[in-house]
Motif scaffolding. Sequence first.
Motif, mmCIF file in Angstrom:
data_model
loop_
_atom_site.group_PDB
_atom_site.id
_atom_site.type_symbol
_atom_site.label_atom_id
_atom_site.label_comp_id
_atom_site.label_asym_id
_atom_site.label_seq_id
_atom_site.Cartn_x
_atom_site.Cartn_y
_atom_site.Cartn_z
ATOM 1 N N VAL A 9 0.703 -1.204 -0.119
ATOM 2 C CA VAL A 9 -0.012 -0.110 -0.097
ATOM 3 C C VAL A 9 0.835 1.041 0.087
ATOM 4 O O VAL A 9 1.895 1.320 0.911
ATOM 5 C CB VAL A 9 -0.874 0.122 1.285
ATOM 6 N N VAL A 11 1.171 5.497 0.552
ATOM 7 C CA VAL A 11 0.541 6.341 1.061
ATOM 8 C C VAL A 11 1.458 7.911 1.133
ATOM 9 O O VAL A 11 2.284 7.840 1.595
ATOM 10 C CB VAL A 11 0.186 6.169 2.511
ATOM 11 N N ALA A 35 -3.420 -0.627 -2.907
ATOM 12 C CA ALA A 35 -4.200 0.679 -2.675
ATOM 13 C C ALA A 35 -3.456 1.836 -2.430
ATOM 14 O O ALA A 35 -2.137 1.509 -2.096
ATOM 15 C CB ALA A 35 -5.363 0.253 -1.505
ATOM 16 N N GLU A 36 -3.783 2.941 -2.574
ATOM 17 C CA GLU A 36 -3.037 4.297 -2.443
ATOM 18 C C GLU A 36 -3.821 5.082 -1.615
ATOM 19 O O GLU A 36 -5.164 5.059 -1.554
ATOM 20 C CB GLU A 36 -2.904 4.844 -3.786
ATOM 21 N N GLY A 37 -3.250 5.872 -0.662
ATOM 22 C CA GLY A 37 -3.742 6.905 -0.027
ATOM 23 C C GLY A 37 -3.066 8.195 0.127
ATOM 24 O O GLY A 37 -1.859 8.353 -0.624
ATOM 25 N N GLU A 42 -5.850 7.724 6.329
ATOM 26 C CA GLU A 42 -6.269 6.555 5.146
ATOM 27 C C GLU A 42 -5.132 5.609 5.229
ATOM 28 O O GLU A 42 -5.591 4.519 4.955
ATOM 29 C CB GLU A 42 -6.019 7.398 3.651
ATOM 30 N N ALA A 43 -3.724 5.821 5.693
ATOM 31 C CA ALA A 43 -3.005 4.891 5.900
ATOM 32 C C ALA A 43 -3.446 3.736 6.788
ATOM 33 O O ALA A 43 -3.560 2.630 6.555
ATOM 34 C CB ALA A 43 -1.635 5.280 6.275
ATOM 35 N N GLU A 45 -6.596 3.314 7.735
ATOM 36 C CA GLU A 45 -7.765 2.397 7.195
ATOM 37 C C GLU A 45 -7.419 1.421 6.118
ATOM 38 O O GLU A 45 -7.909 0.388 6.030
ATOM 39 C CB GLU A 45 -8.761 3.419 6.304
ATOM 40 N N LEU A 46 -6.476 1.653 5.240
ATOM 41 C CA LEU A 46 -5.915 0.774 4.389
ATOM 42 C C LEU A 46 -5.340 -0.226 4.765
ATOM 43 O O LEU A 46 -5.489 -1.556 4.179
ATOM 44 C CB LEU A 46 -5.087 1.676 2.883
ATOM 45 N N ALA A 49 -8.164 -2.684 5.959
ATOM 46 C CA ALA A 49 -8.641 -3.455 4.968
ATOM 47 C C ALA A 49 -7.818 -4.231 4.156
ATOM 48 O O ALA A 49 -8.483 -5.474 3.888
ATOM 49 C CB ALA A 49 -9.219 -2.059 4.247
ATOM 50 N N HIS A 50 -6.430 -4.279 3.894
ATOM 51 C CA HIS A 50 -5.872 -5.102 2.914
ATOM 52 C C HIS A 50 -4.771 -5.639 3.843
ATOM 53 O O HIS A 50 -4.245 -6.769 3.090
ATOM 54 C CB HIS A 50 -5.148 -4.087 1.888
ATOM 55 N N LEU A 55 3.802 -1.396 3.774
ATOM 56 C CA LEU A 55 3.289 0.071 3.515
ATOM 57 C C LEU A 55 4.262 1.157 3.409
ATOM 58 O O LEU A 55 5.153 1.400 4.381
ATOM 59 C CB LEU A 55 2.166 0.496 4.558
#
Length: 630
Positions: A9, A11, A35-37, A42-43, A45-46, A49-50, A55
Amino acid sequence: MTDEVFDVVLVDDAADVRAVVQRQLHLSGRFRVMAEGATGREAVELAAAHRPAALVLDASMPDMDGLDAIAGIRAASPTTKIVMLSGFDAASLRGEALRRGAADYVEKSAPLKELPARLLSVLGAHFDVAAVDDQSLGAEAEAVLAAHLERFRTFFDQAAIGMATLTLAGALVRANEALVDLLGERPEALVGNPLVTFVAEDDNDAVLAALREAAGSPHAREVEHRLRADGQDRWVHTTIAAVRDADDRPLYLFAQLEDVTARHEALEQLRASEERFRLMVESVQDYAIFMLDRTGHVSTWNLGAKRLKGYDAEEIIGKHFRTFYPDEARSIGHPERELELAVRDGRYEEEGWRVRKDGSLFWANVVITALFDHAGDHLGFAKVTRDMTERRHAETARDRAAADLAASNEELHEAAQQTEEFLAVTAHELQSPVAAIIGAAEILVDYWDKLDSDERVDTLRRISAGGTRIRRLLDDLLTASRLEAGTFAVTSDVVALEPLVDQACSEVVHGSGEVAVTGVKGLRVRADAARVVQIVINLLTNAAKYGQPPLSIDAQERDGFVELRVSDGGPGVPDTLEPRLFEKFAKHSQTTGRGTGLGLYIVRELARAQGGAAWYEPPSTFVVSLPAAV
C-alpha cells in the motif's frame, strides 16, 4: 521457482510521487500495489482493510502525518512492515520513526531504483539488483522525487533566531540550536511532537489556526503567543510558511520563532503606566485636560473639563473644539490657527475668552501641545485649559484695589501649588501600595511552587493590605470631591457606636500597637454608620502616622451629643498649624510627602453633615461630636 510477489500500500499526499513509486515497484516484478492513500488516517484504514506485507508511508501529510499514523497502522495490521519514504534527511526524524515502529526509513534523495531492494530487505526476501538496473525509470522519475526533498537542510542551524521544519500536520521534524535553547528541551525530545505541545494551552487554537492557514495559503502566517519553556511562559512571535513544489503543492512547513518576551513585558508595563496616568488625568477637576485628533475634534474628556465647560463626555466627544470659542474667534479661523502654530512650534499657549455650554464666558489659560510618534508622524493634540476669570477680574480692578488684587493672586498661586502638591502626594501615596501589590503578585507568579502555604498566605495578605490602602485613599478622594461639589449625602439612622469603632480599629491598626477603647459600650448615635467608620479611620490613621503610641479612644455623652476622642502619646500639633488643621490640604512643612492633607478636612465636613462638629484639644487629642440617639 517463481519469486514471491508482495502486496504493498502506498500513502503519500503527492499523486506524482505515488505514481513513480508505484511504477518502480511494478517494474521490479516483486510487488503488487493494492491501494493508495494521501493522509495518515487513510494509511490506517487501508492497513486494516488490506493487511499488506509492506506499507510505504510519507512523513509530511495534511490531517495526520506519517509519524502519528505508525501506531494506528501497527494496531490495524501487526504483520505489515512500514517503510517511511520522506524528503527529510534529519537523523533525529529517522530515529523517531524507527522508535515508533517503522522497519526502515528511506530518503527521497536516494535513487528510486533502490526502493524495491530496501522493501525486500525488510521483508526478508532476496532481490536481483541487476534486474533493478534494467527496470529503472530514469532521470524523469528521480526529478519528481527531488522536487519533494526538504529545501532547507543546513542554512538555519546556526541562525540566532529559533527555526524549525514541520510536517503539514504541525509535528516538529527539525529544530535549530536557537529553538532548542528557547524551548529548553533536548533535540531528540522535540522531533515528532506537535508544535502546540510547547505552546501555552490558552494559545493553542491560535497556533493551530496559523498552521492550517499556512498549509493552505501561498502566504506566511504570523501569530504572537506564549511558549512554555523551562517551566515558565515566554512570548514569541511565530512566522509559519509552507514550502511548495514546482506545482505549488505544500510539501512541509517552515517556522521561525522570535523571543519577544522583553518587548511584551515592556509594552505591558507601558500600558499599565498609561492606564494609571489616564485615571489620574480623568480624576483631576481643577484643570480641563483633553485630547484632540489631528483635525481638532475632541477625543477624550476629563472631570475637570466637564466642571469647567459644562459638557458631559457623550455630548462633546467627536465635536470640533471650535465649539468652545466665541463667534468672533470662530469667524476668523482662530481655533484652526492655534493648531497650525502648535504643529509648527510644538506648543501653543494663550489666554482669551471661551464659551461654556450655557453660553457664559470665562477667561481661560490654554496650552495646546502637538503630539508626534517616534517616527515623527503627527497624532493629535493635548489641550489643558484653566479658568483664569478671577485673575482677570482682579487684574482689571488693580487700580481700584491693589491690595485685594495681590491677595487674589496669592490665593490663586497657593491654590495652584496646593493642587500640584496634592497630585504629587497622591501619586506618591499610590506608589507604595501599588508597588507592594505588583511585587507580591510577581512573587506569586514566579515562585508559587517554591513558597510554602504560610508564605503564600502572607504574600496574599500583603496584596490585600495594599488594596485596602488604595481603597481608603480613593474613599477620601471621592468624599472630598463630593463634599466640595455639594453633592455628598448622608443617611441618619440610630446606630450603636461600639461595633463601628471596633471595625475602624481592625482596618487601621497593624503593627502600631493596640488601641485602648473606653466608654463606647451602650452608646448610640443618630448618624450614617459608614461615615462614622470613615471618621474614626481617618482619626486613627492621622494618630498612627503623625503621633506616637499609645493610641486610645474614649467616648462620653454630653448635652445631647456623643463626644468621641482619639488621642495619642505624641507632642501634638505645632502652633503654626493648629489654626488650619481642618482645612483642605493643611499640612506641616515637616510632613511634606506624607498624606494628602484631606483626612481632617473630611472628618470635620462629615461631622458637620451629620449635625455634629470636630475640633482639636492639645496636646494630642481630636474630638468629634455626633447627635446622641434617645
